[in-house]
Design an enzyme around this catalytic site. Structure first.
Site, PDB file in Angstrom:
ATOM      1  N   ILE A  23      19.115  43.378  49.475  1.00  0.00           N
ATOM      2  CA  ILE A  23      19.382  41.679  49.779  1.00  0.00           C
ATOM      3  C   ILE A  23      18.247  41.207  50.679  1.00  0.00           C
ATOM      4  CG2 ILE A  23      21.039  41.997  51.733  1.00  0.00           C
ATOM      5  CD1 ILE A  23      22.756  39.872  49.985  1.00  0.00           C
ATOM      6  N   HIS A  30      22.008  56.149  50.713  1.00  0.00           N
ATOM      7  CA  HIS A  30      21.313  55.299  49.723  1.00  0.00           C
ATOM      8  C   HIS A  30      19.880  55.633  50.163  1.00  0.00           C
ATOM      9  CE1 HIS A  30      22.292  52.872  53.351  1.00  0.00           C
ATOM     10  NE2 HIS A  30      21.116  52.476  53.293  1.00  0.00           N
ATOM     11  N   ARG A  89      18.661  45.737  43.621  1.00  0.00           N
ATOM     12  CA  ARG A  89      17.618  45.262  44.524  1.00  0.00           C
ATOM     13  C   ARG A  89      18.221  44.838  46.281  1.00  0.00           C
ATOM     14  NH1 ARG A  89      13.010  44.691  41.736  1.00  0.00           N
ATOM     15  NH2 ARG A  89      13.139  44.309  39.561  1.00  0.00           N
TER      16      ARG A  89
HETATM   17  P1  DGP Z   1      20.088  50.926  55.886  1.00  0.00           P
HETATM   18  O1  DGP Z   1      19.583  50.408  57.227  1.00  0.00           O
HETATM   19  O2  DGP Z   1      19.194  52.173  55.510  1.00  0.00           O
HETATM   20  O3  DGP Z   1      21.653  51.344  56.029  1.00  0.00           O
HETATM   21  O4  DGP Z   1      19.900  49.868  54.735  1.00  0.00           O
HETATM   22  C1  DGP Z   1      20.907  49.168  54.150  1.00  0.00           C
HETATM   23  C2  DGP Z   1      20.065  48.010  53.389  1.00  0.00           C
HETATM   24  O5  DGP Z   1      21.125  47.325  52.310  1.00  0.00           O
HETATM   25  C3  DGP Z   1      19.357  47.024  54.035  1.00  0.00           C
HETATM   26  O6  DGP Z   1      17.961  46.993  53.615  1.00  0.00           O
HETATM   27  C4  DGP Z   1      19.914  45.777  53.554  1.00  0.00           C
HETATM   28  C5  DGP Z   1      20.834  46.139  52.260  1.00  0.00           C
HETATM   29  N1  DGP Z   1      22.148  45.309  52.136  1.00  0.00           N
HETATM   30  C6  DGP Z   1      22.852  45.394  53.037  1.00  0.00           C
HETATM   31  N2  DGP Z   1      24.132  44.322  52.358  1.00  0.00           N
HETATM   32  C7  DGP Z   1      23.546  44.373  51.097  1.00  0.00           C
HETATM   33  C8  DGP Z   1      24.144  43.639  50.140  1.00  0.00           C
HETATM   34  O7  DGP Z   1      25.475  43.119  50.192  1.00  0.00           O
HETATM   35  N3  DGP Z   1      23.790  43.792  48.816  1.00  0.00           N
HETATM   36  C9  DGP Z   1      22.315  44.190  48.820  1.00  0.00           C
HETATM   37  N4  DGP Z   1      21.751  44.177  47.580  1.00  0.00           N
HETATM   38  N5  DGP Z   1      21.767  44.943  49.700  1.00  0.00           N
HETATM   39  C10 DGP Z   1      22.286  44.796  51.063  1.00  0.00           C
END
Ligand code: DGP
Length: 122
Positions: A32, A101, A30
């Site tokens: 964050i 991702h 999920r």
């Molecule tokens: P993008 O902008 O496409 O690179 O999206 C990166 C996403 O990653 C953003 O929606 C927030 C998520 N994210 C960043 N750091 C973390 C983390 O430490 N854990 C989780 N679960 N999500 C994260």
């Protein structure tokens, strides 16, 4: 050796995350900062920084990400109403984490694809 990323460390269990699926090729957890009731990130376990770094040898893994997305959409209960799959690449797309991702976003109407439209074709 390829340098670890935030997401590869999540996949290896070195950093905490709410992992909803994992197998030998992909990990899903999920986001964050969820943008909708369901917001899951699906990553290849192999570090591929951006779509620009994809090679033909990654085709099976990338295809598998769609199969996993389909299954997660079903298990999250968003499949019938619809959802969005999104992959950002590079600066103009605001890609924050340099580990490819796929966002799976759903559970509410999502509006049009781009929230801000800066291109004004004339
Ligand atoms: P993008 O902008 O496409 O690179 O999206 C990166 C996403 O990653 C953003 O929606 C927030 C998520 N994210 C960043 N750091 C973390 C983390 O430490 N854990 C989780 N679960 N999500 C994260």
């Amino acid at each position: 050796m390829t340098k670890d990323t935030l997401f590869s460390r999540i996949a290896k269990g070195e950093l905490p995350a709410d992992i909803v699926f994992q197998d030998d090729r992909v990990t899903a957890f999920r986001d964050i900062h969820p943008q909708a009731p369901t917001h899951i990130l699906i990553i290849p376990n192999k570090i591929i920084p951006t779509v620009n770094d994809v090679t033909e040898s990654d085709e099976a893994t990338l295809g598998h990400m769609f199969v996993v997305a389909r299954d997660l959409a079903r298990s999250e209960g968003v499949a019938d109403d619809g959802y969005r799959l999104l992959v950002n690449c590079g600066d103009h797309a605001n890609q924050e984490v340099l580990h490819l991702h796929m966002h799976l976003v759903g559970g509410a109407p999502l509006g049009r694809m781009l929230s801000q439209r800066t291109h004004n074709p004339t």
